[in-house]
Scaffold this active site. Structure first.
Site, PDB file in Angstrom:
ATOM      1  N   ARG A 121       0.817  -1.227   0.000  1.00 18.83           N
ATOM      2  CA  ARG A 121       0.000   0.000   0.000  1.00 18.83           C
ATOM      3  C   ARG A 121       0.842   1.265   0.000  1.00 18.83           C
ATOM      4  O   ARG A 121       0.387   2.339   0.348  1.00 18.83           O
ATOM      5  CB  ARG A 121      -0.999   0.024   1.156  1.00 18.83           C
ATOM      6  CG  ARG A 121      -1.963  -1.137   1.116  1.00 18.83           C
ATOM      7  CD  ARG A 121      -3.273  -0.821   1.789  1.00 18.83           C
ATOM      8  NE  ARG A 121      -4.182  -1.944   1.636  1.00 18.83           N
ATOM      9  CZ  ARG A 121      -4.279  -2.941   2.517  1.00 18.83           C
ATOM     10  NH1 ARG A 121      -3.539  -2.944   3.602  1.00 18.83           N
ATOM     11  NH2 ARG A 121      -5.128  -3.924   2.304  1.00 18.83           N
ATOM     12  N   LYS A 143       4.207  11.880 -10.903  1.00 15.60           N
ATOM     13  CA  LYS A 143       3.345  11.129 -11.828  1.00 15.60           C
ATOM     14  C   LYS A 143       4.047   9.817 -12.143  1.00 15.60           C
ATOM     15  O   LYS A 143       5.211   9.810 -12.555  1.00 15.60           O
ATOM     16  CB  LYS A 143       3.140  11.913 -13.133  1.00 15.60           C
ATOM     17  CG  LYS A 143       2.072  12.972 -13.045  1.00 15.60           C
ATOM     18  CD  LYS A 143       1.786  13.544 -14.426  1.00 15.60           C
ATOM     19  CE  LYS A 143       0.760  14.646 -14.359  1.00 15.60           C
ATOM     20  NZ  LYS A 143       0.571  15.294 -15.675  1.00 15.60           N
ATOM     21  N   GLU A 185      12.101  19.238 -23.625  1.00 14.20           N
ATOM     22  CA  GLU A 185      11.367  19.525 -22.385  1.00 14.20           C
ATOM     23  C   GLU A 185      11.985  20.730 -21.664  1.00 14.20           C
ATOM     24  O   GLU A 185      11.299  21.427 -20.919  1.00 14.20           O
ATOM     25  CB  GLU A 185      11.341  18.291 -21.466  1.00 14.20           C
ATOM     26  CG  GLU A 185      10.749  17.035 -22.097  1.00 14.20           C
ATOM     27  CD  GLU A 185       9.213  17.011 -22.138  1.00 14.20           C
ATOM     28  OE1 GLU A 185       8.580  17.982 -21.702  1.00 14.20           O
ATOM     29  OE2 GLU A 185       8.664  16.002 -22.633  1.00 14.20           O
ATOM     30  N   LYS A 227       9.392  23.365 -12.724  1.00 13.44           N
ATOM     31  CA  LYS A 227       8.475  22.247 -12.499  1.00 13.44           C
ATOM     32  C   LYS A 227       8.073  22.158 -11.030  1.00 13.44           C
ATOM     33  O   LYS A 227       6.889  21.932 -10.703  1.00 13.44           O
ATOM     34  CB  LYS A 227       9.094  20.922 -12.965  1.00 13.44           C
ATOM     35  CG  LYS A 227       8.134  19.762 -12.709  1.00 13.44           C
ATOM     36  CD  LYS A 227       8.060  18.763 -13.773  1.00 13.44           C
ATOM     37  CE  LYS A 227       6.900  17.797 -13.509  1.00 13.44           C
ATOM     38  NZ  LYS A 227       6.945  16.616 -14.316  1.00 13.44           N
ATOM     39  N   GLU A 237      -2.992  18.242 -10.834  1.00 13.37           N
ATOM     40  CA  GLU A 237      -3.459  18.772 -12.127  1.00 13.37           C
ATOM     41  C   GLU A 237      -4.954  19.069 -12.102  1.00 13.37           C
ATOM     42  O   GLU A 237      -5.707  18.668 -12.984  1.00 13.37           O
ATOM     43  CB  GLU A 237      -3.127  17.766 -13.242  1.00 13.37           C
ATOM     44  CG  GLU A 237      -2.969  18.424 -14.593  1.00 13.37           C
ATOM     45  CD  GLU A 237      -2.329  17.514 -15.624  1.00 13.37           C
ATOM     46  OE1 GLU A 237      -1.222  16.995 -15.378  1.00 13.37           O
ATOM     47  OE2 GLU A 237      -2.942  17.323 -16.672  1.00 13.37           O
ATOM     48  N   ARG A 242      -0.799  22.858 -13.640  1.00 14.56           N
ATOM     49  CA  ARG A 242       0.077  21.761 -14.050  1.00 14.56           C
ATOM     50  C   ARG A 242      -0.208  21.330 -15.489  1.00 14.56           C
ATOM     51  O   ARG A 242       0.683  20.859 -16.195  1.00 14.56           O
ATOM     52  CB  ARG A 242      -0.056  20.573 -13.086  1.00 14.56           C
ATOM     53  CG  ARG A 242       0.951  19.484 -13.390  1.00 14.56           C
ATOM     54  CD  ARG A 242       1.138  18.506 -12.256  1.00 14.56           C
ATOM     55  NE  ARG A 242       2.158  17.532 -12.627  1.00 14.56           N
ATOM     56  CZ  ARG A 242       2.706  16.653 -11.808  1.00 14.56           C
ATOM     57  NH1 ARG A 242       2.348  16.617 -10.540  1.00 14.56           N
ATOM     58  NH2 ARG A 242       3.629  15.803 -12.232  1.00 14.56           N
ATOM     59  N   ASN A 246       1.860  20.294 -20.202  1.00 18.06           N
ATOM     60  CA  ASN A 246       1.576  19.431 -21.353  1.00 18.06           C
ATOM     61  C   ASN A 246       1.607  20.199 -22.670  1.00 18.06           C
ATOM     62  O   ASN A 246       1.119  19.695 -23.687  1.00 18.06           O
ATOM     63  CB  ASN A 246       0.234  18.740 -21.178  1.00 18.06           C
ATOM     64  CG  ASN A 246       0.266  17.753 -20.041  1.00 18.06           C
ATOM     65  OD1 ASN A 246       1.232  17.022 -19.869  1.00 18.06           O
ATOM     66  ND2 ASN A 246      -0.772  17.754 -19.218  1.00 18.06           N
ATOM     67  N   HIS A 249       2.029  18.450 -25.979  1.00 17.57           N
ATOM     68  CA  HIS A 249       1.836  17.007 -25.776  1.00 17.57           C
ATOM     69  C   HIS A 249       0.605  16.466 -26.499  1.00 17.57           C
ATOM     70  O   HIS A 249       0.589  15.303 -26.896  1.00 17.57           O
ATOM     71  CB  HIS A 249       1.762  16.671 -24.293  1.00 17.57           C
ATOM     72  CG  HIS A 249       3.100  16.715 -23.600  1.00 17.57           C
ATOM     73  ND1 HIS A 249       3.897  17.846 -23.560  1.00 17.57           N
ATOM     74  CD2 HIS A 249       3.799  15.758 -22.929  1.00 17.57           C
ATOM     75  CE1 HIS A 249       5.008  17.583 -22.893  1.00 17.57           C
ATOM     76  NE2 HIS A 249       4.978  16.327 -22.494  1.00 17.57           N
ATOM     77  N   HIS A 253       1.249  13.581 -28.787  1.00 19.18           N
ATOM     78  CA  HIS A 253       0.744  12.219 -28.545  1.00 19.18           C
ATOM     79  C   HIS A 253       0.037  11.670 -29.772  1.00 19.18           C
ATOM     80  O   HIS A 253       0.111  10.475 -30.061  1.00 19.18           O
ATOM     81  CB  HIS A 253      -0.223  12.206 -27.349  1.00 19.18           C
ATOM     82  CG  HIS A 253       0.486  12.235 -26.024  1.00 19.18           C
ATOM     83  ND1 HIS A 253      -0.093  12.718 -24.880  1.00 19.18           N
ATOM     84  CD2 HIS A 253       1.728  11.846 -25.669  1.00 19.18           C
ATOM     85  CE1 HIS A 253       0.769  12.631 -23.872  1.00 19.18           C
ATOM     86  NE2 HIS A 253       1.876  12.100 -24.332  1.00 19.18           N
ATOM     87  N   HIS A 267       9.436  10.388 -27.887  1.00 22.11           N
ATOM     88  CA  HIS A 267       8.513  11.269 -27.153  1.00 22.11           C
ATOM     89  C   HIS A 267       8.959  12.738 -27.194  1.00 22.11           C
ATOM     90  O   HIS A 267       8.169  13.631 -27.518  1.00 22.11           O
ATOM     91  CB  HIS A 267       8.402  10.789 -25.703  1.00 22.11           C
ATOM     92  CG  HIS A 267       7.562  11.665 -24.826  1.00 22.11           C
ATOM     93  ND1 HIS A 267       6.188  11.741 -24.958  1.00 22.11           N
ATOM     94  CD2 HIS A 267       7.902  12.528 -23.831  1.00 22.11           C
ATOM     95  CE1 HIS A 267       5.718  12.597 -24.067  1.00 22.11           C
ATOM     96  NE2 HIS A 267       6.740  13.091 -23.370  1.00 22.11           N
TER      97      HIS A 267
END
Ligand code: NAD
Ligand code: GLY
Length: 369
Positions: A121, A143, A185, A227, A237, A242, A246, A249, A253, A267
């Protein structure tokens, strides 16, 4: 050494940036490593290049590295990679109060963080990012995810590390193409929120790519500061802050999906091209000047990153590319917010973008040579 705090109440942690940290990994982790056996998840490339450095530091502290070594690449971020990692951690008798070390790029960081989030957990982990992309982005902010049949990063958790050690010297062995991907980035932080840093990137981007030690350290430190500030403001987010990370992105994507998430388009390359497309689309909507779009395009192009979709040789329509966006994680009740630009350093979320207009725009872009 630069030390940047990610200020999350009760779960704050430091990101330390300096050349040579890996050789002192035991000292840097200190009391986080409670036991003699230290579980480390990595991939074959990083193990081949850097395991001796890690083992020497641990041995000096009377500790032994225990390795879980994945094949390099996205395939490790899978149900199979996750279950093998978790079963191995259980066999190693890792307890809730222990820390696992994630030594590698974003793939290893995302996978190990997700495994740590669910082991008993939730146990601790330390991010030791070894790619530029991981140092400036994926190792900070908690993330974690794996890829599943329905798409990339669709199963995961927010789980913050206890410490991030960004040793800029490990980038010396990174292939040039991966260095460029990470740089996409870096420049993203300038384009989305810091015009002065963007201007620094215009002047010093080639120094970063040439591994100039001062330029690399400054690029990583500035990026992590940006960041960390955004993550502290909007960890999960939910407020929109946040989501600005992206930038590029959503377009990126869809191009990654169309190219099959393959070596055809990495990427960082997709994000770079996606940022150019976001800038061009912002100009089409009248938000940003053509001169600013030119500056963004030139800065990305001069870093050896792609700026034209047509160069990818895709055999598809703008509509097909737009359709990939329907699976975007930002999709909310049938609408997809787009990150657009009002200027360099001024990204914002536009909730009024019609996917049919994006499809038309992409059809035009597919024709540009
Ligand atoms: P990666 O982890 O696959 O690493 C790229 C390649 O570089 C691999 O072949 C790896 O073996 C090699 N490598 C790593 N360090 C090296 C070194 N020092 N020397 C030589 N080779 C080295 O890819 P990446 O670009 O670091 O990360 C991409 C992943 O990160 C994607 O899965 C993406 O979804 C994820 N990501 C996550 C976040 C987040 O916030 N969690 C943000 C951005 C990207
Ligand atoms: N890479 C985007 C984020 O961490 O939110």
């Amino acid at each position: 050494m630069a030390v940047i705090e990610v200020a999350l109440a009760g779960r704050e942690y430091d990101v330390r940036v300096e050349a040579g940290l890996l050789a002192d990994i035991a000292g840097q982790c200190g009391a986080l490593l409670r036991k003699a056996r230290v579980p480390i998840v990595t991939d074959e490339n990083v193990h081949r290049l850097w395991s001796e450095t890690v083992e020497a530091s641990l041995a000096n502290a009377g500790k032994e590295a225990r390795w879980m070594i994945h094949a390099p690449g996205e395939s490790a971020k899978s149900w199979d990679g996750l279950s093998r990692t978790v079963e191995w951690l259980l066999a190693e008798e890792v307890e809730r109060g222990d820390h696992i070390i994630a030594l590698g790029g974003g793939v290893i960081g995302d996978l190990t963080g997700f495994a740590a989030s669910m082991l008993k957990r939730g146990c601790g982990f330390v991010q030791v990012p070894t790619t530029l992309l991981a140092q400036v982005d994926s190792s900070v902010g908690g993330k974690t995810a794996i890829n599943v049949a329905a798409g990339k990063n669709l199963v995961g958790a927010f789980h913050q590390p206890s410490l991030v050690l960004a040793d800029t010297a490990v980038l010396s062995t990174l292939p040039d193409r991966e260095m460029r991907c990470g740089y996409a980035e870096v420049i993203k932080y300038g384009i989305l929120g810091d015009a002065e840093f963007f201007a620094w990137c215009e002047a010093h981007g080639t120094d970063v790519l040439a591994h100039d030690a001062t330029a690399v350290e400054l690029a990583v430190t500035k990026s992590v500061h940006a960041k960390a500030r955004i993550v502290a403001e909007d960890e999960r987010e939910t407020s929109g802050a946040r989501a600005l990370l992206n930038l590029g992105h959503t377009f990126g994507h869809s191009l990654e999906a169309e190219t099959g998430y393959s070596g055809r388009l990495l990427h960082g390359e997709a994000v770079a091209l996606g940022m150019v497309l976001a800038a061009r689309y912002s100009a089409r909507r009248g938000y940003i000047s053509d001169a600013e779009v030119q500056r963004i395009t030139a800065a990305i192009n001069s870093a050896g990153l792609p700026v034209e979709i047509s160069a990818l040789g895709l055999d598809c329509s703008g509509e097909a590319l737009a359709n990939h966006m329907l699976h975007d994680k930002k999709m909310d009740a049938g609408t997809l917010p787009f990150i657009l630009l009002r200027g360099i350093g001024e990204a914002f979320l536009d909730h009024n973008v019609a996917l049919s207009d994006i499809a038309d725009f992409l059809s035009e872009q597919l024709q540009v040579h």
